[in-house]
Each structure stands twice: as C-alpha cells, then as structure tokens.
Scaffold this active site. Structure first.
Site, PDB file in Angstrom:
ATOM      1  N   PHE A 160       8.730  -5.449  -3.035  1.00  0.00           N
ATOM      2  CA  PHE A 160       7.991  -5.992  -1.803  1.00  0.00           C
ATOM      3  C   PHE A 160       8.046  -4.707  -0.935  1.00  0.00           C
ATOM      4  CE2 PHE A 160       9.171  -9.774  -3.916  1.00  0.00           C
ATOM      5  CZ  PHE A 160       8.158 -10.883  -3.312  1.00  0.00           C
ATOM      6  N   GLU A 161       6.836  -4.263  -0.301  1.00  0.00           N
ATOM      7  CA  GLU A 161       6.785  -3.379   0.851  1.00  0.00           C
ATOM      8  C   GLU A 161       6.299  -3.970   2.146  1.00  0.00           C
ATOM      9  OE1 GLU A 161       8.353  -0.225   0.959  1.00  0.00           O
ATOM     10  OE2 GLU A 161       8.679   0.315  -1.016  1.00  0.00           O
ATOM     11  N   ALA A 162       6.850  -4.004   3.263  1.00  0.00           N
ATOM     12  CA  ALA A 162       6.447  -4.432   4.344  1.00  0.00           C
ATOM     13  C   ALA A 162       5.805  -3.434   5.044  1.00  0.00           C
ATOM     14  CB  ALA A 162       7.384  -5.257   5.349  1.00  0.00           C
TER      15      ALA A 162
ATOM     16  N   SER B 190       2.510  -4.269   0.378  1.00  0.00           N
ATOM     17  CA  SER B 190       2.381  -3.270  -0.980  1.00  0.00           C
ATOM     18  C   SER B 190       3.359  -4.333  -1.808  1.00  0.00           C
ATOM     19  CB  SER B 190       2.488  -2.087  -0.701  1.00  0.00           C
ATOM     20  OG  SER B 190       1.315  -1.376   0.162  1.00  0.00           O
TER      21      SER B 190
END
Length: 367
Positions: free
Chosen positions: A238-240, A174
């Site tokens: 940034f979302e992992a 995301s």
C-alpha cells in the site's frame, strides 16, 4: 462506506505527518481486552515495538506500518481501522469472526522519532529482508514465522511527485502485488495479491476516480514484499500518496482506511476469487510527473531566465521542534513539458505573478 461513518471512527487524537510511538501508546492502552497489545521487540535505540492481535478466525493477516519512519499516513489509517473493528457493524463482526489479525503500527520507532526513512543505523529496513542485519527486521521476520499469515499488508507512503499513468491525476493511493522472481511471473499467491488490489481499486474508484496507481513491480529479493511473496504468502504493498491540498495526509488516511476495510471484508467473506486478475494490469502505472510548485514562463518573472523555461519546486519535509515543516527546494529549471504542479503559476498571467510574489521562499529560490 459513508463519510458520516468514517467521521465517527476516525481517531482524532493522532493527526499530521509526525507520528511516533509515544503518540500511539495512550491509544493502544485504551483498546479493549480482546485486542491484545504486546511488545514484540526493541529497536536499535531500545524503543519498544508493539503489536496488536485481534479476531479469532482461521484466516491470518499480518500488517505493519512505518517500516520507513517518516511514512505515517498508513499508521493513522490503521488506528481508524482498529476503531472500526470495535463497532458492531456487520462487516467488522464478520472480519473478527473469520480472521485473526496482527498489526504492527510502528515497526521503525527510531526512524519515526527522527522522521527518517531509515532506522537508527541508517539502514533501509525494506532492503534488509534477506540479511536481516537490524533488530527491527528480525522482529518482523520472527512474527511472520511464528504466525504464518495467509496475507501480508506492507503499508507505506509515497512522495507527491507521483501521478497516475499519463494523466494529471495525483496518485493518491497506489498498490503493488510484489514479484517473487525476475520474470515477474504470476504465481497463485501473487495472483491473489492482484485480486485483492482489484477489489480495493474498485472500491476506491467510488471516492477518488482516476487517482489510483500501480507501483513498479521490478523484482528485488531484499524488499520485504518480494521476500514474503517468494515464501508463497500473498502480499500487498500500500502506498499512501497526495490528495489535492492534503499535505498533512488527513484525506489520504481515509482512502487507505477504505482500502483496508474492503480488503479485510473480501478476505473474511472468502471472496478473493470473485475478482478478475486481468483487471490488475488495467490500473495505470505510476509516473513521476509532479512538482509541488510549477512556475511557467519564468522569464517574465525574472529576465535572467530564457523564454519558454519553467521552474519545478519540490518540498523537502524537515523535522523542526517536533513538527514537520515543508521547505521549498528548486528541483529543475528548463523546458519542462508534460509535467504538472500541485500548485501552478503561469507568469503570462499578471494575477499569477502577483500571487507568486506572496510565496516569498519560492521567489528567493528563483532570484
């Protein structure tokens, strides 16, 4: 980018969810001389906070990972990126020629060691951007003010609960272009953040179609992304997230790496404006519609439950003897409609009941 190429540059010495400063120290020591490693400060518990500086170009990029200590996927991806930037690949050479990059692999080493979101003073560093009460927050702001980056990358993990839009697709990656005001207006710099995200999304759709989401853009000036956006620096969150069966986030690290390489390539080639801001809003919002385990019609498993009820189980990540263990937690029981499970059992099916009985811990929660 081919899978074969990634398998060559993936840093094999760092795996799993528990990544601490001592794990990456050996890696940093082996970096070539033109990748300058320095200690830029110390944490509450006096652990070193290190930074790598590389490249010689005019465009300046600052990125940091593990601001939340238990969010390590992007740290692994950053090491993969550093491996790539040591190759003679044309994109790597272009990035180093046109950009100067500063990377803080672990901003919160105490939180990393304890596997907690917060630092040793139990402060969420991503809510300390204005007051800067913590040494780690001061370190990051000092680097920012000394470097004056043209772009910032704020690297995080997100939980397994997130899906993309109204679909059953997990939000594996995301993004967010943080707001810089309550109105969530689109300034020039926020627009550049959006354009970079559009570029990365287009690349990721080749690998994980339908599995890229857009994070909530509610404004909070205490968040670091919002703060840097307020200071007119294009910033990208940034979302992992979760990929099917990938609780160690070894697949997701690859997708974060792909996104990072693409973003740097676009910046290095001065192609940010080639991407349409409007396509940013076409990326579906994240929703929280996932359980780790969803058990439907549980009255057929145990008659104490009502007909039509389901159980939703989430895993709690717990550090035990230096290893992250996933402990089951019964989150919800009821008529759970419009939700999904990374693992789903429907007790209408005998085979599912037999399979469920093998999950002893889950069964104990239901009994």
């Amino acid at each position: 980018m081919s899978h074969k190429k990634y398998s060559v540059i993936k840093e094999g010495s760092i795996k799993g969810r528990y990544v601490v400063g001592s794990d990456i120290d050996g890696y940093l020591e082996k970096l070539p001389e033109n990748f300058k490693v320095q200690t830029i400060g110390r944490s509450v518990e006096d652990r070193e906070i290190k930074m790598v500086t590389l490249g010689g170009g005019e465009t300046k990029i600052l990125m940091w990972s593990q601001m939340h200590g238990n969010e390590s996927t992007t740290t692994k991806a950053v090491l993969d990126l550093l491996n790539f930037l040591q190759t003679d690949e044309p994109n790597a050479l272009s990035i180093l020629k046109n950009c100067t990059i500063k990377i803080i692999p672990i901003l919160n080493p105490d939180g990393a060691a304890a596997y907690t979101r917060v630092n040793a003073n139990e402060v969420d560093l991503n809510r300390d951007a204005q007051q800067r009460t913590q040494p780690e927050s001061v370190v990051l702001r000092n680097v920012y003010e000394g470097f004056r980056p043209n772009f910032c990358f704020n690297l995080h993990d997100q939980r397994t609960i997130f899906n993309v839009g109204k679909t059953p697709m997990p939000a594996t990656v995301s993004f967010l272009a943080p707001a810089q005001d309550e109105e969530r207006s689109i300034s020039k710099t926020r627009g550049m953040s959006m354009q970079l995200i559009v570029a990365m999304n287009q690349e990721l759709q080749k690998f994980i179609p339908g599995q890229v989401g857009r994070y909530d853009d509610g404004f909070n000036s205490n968040c670091i992304g919002d703060t840097f956006q307020m200071l007119n620096t294009p910033t990208v969150l940034f979302e992992a997230g979760h990929f099917k069966g990938d609780y160690q986030r070894e697949e997701t690290r690859r997708f974060i790496y792909i996104a990072l390489e693409k973003a740097l390539d676009v910046i290095a080639k001065n192609e940010v404006n080639n991407y349409d801001i409007k396509k940013y809003t076409e990326i579906p919002n994240n929703n929280k519609l996932y359980y780790d385990v969803l058990i439907k019609n549980i009255h057929l498993f145990d008659p104490k439950y009502k007909k039509g009820e389901s159980a939703g189980v989430l895993f709690k990540e717990t550090l035990i003897d230096g290893e992250v263990v996933f402990k089951e937690r019964l989150e919800d029981i009821g008529v759970l409609e419009g939700v999904y499970g990374h693992k789903t059992f429907n007790c209408l099916n005998n085979s599912d009941v037999q399979e469920l009985e093998k999950y002893v811990e889950v069964c104990l929660l239901l009994k």
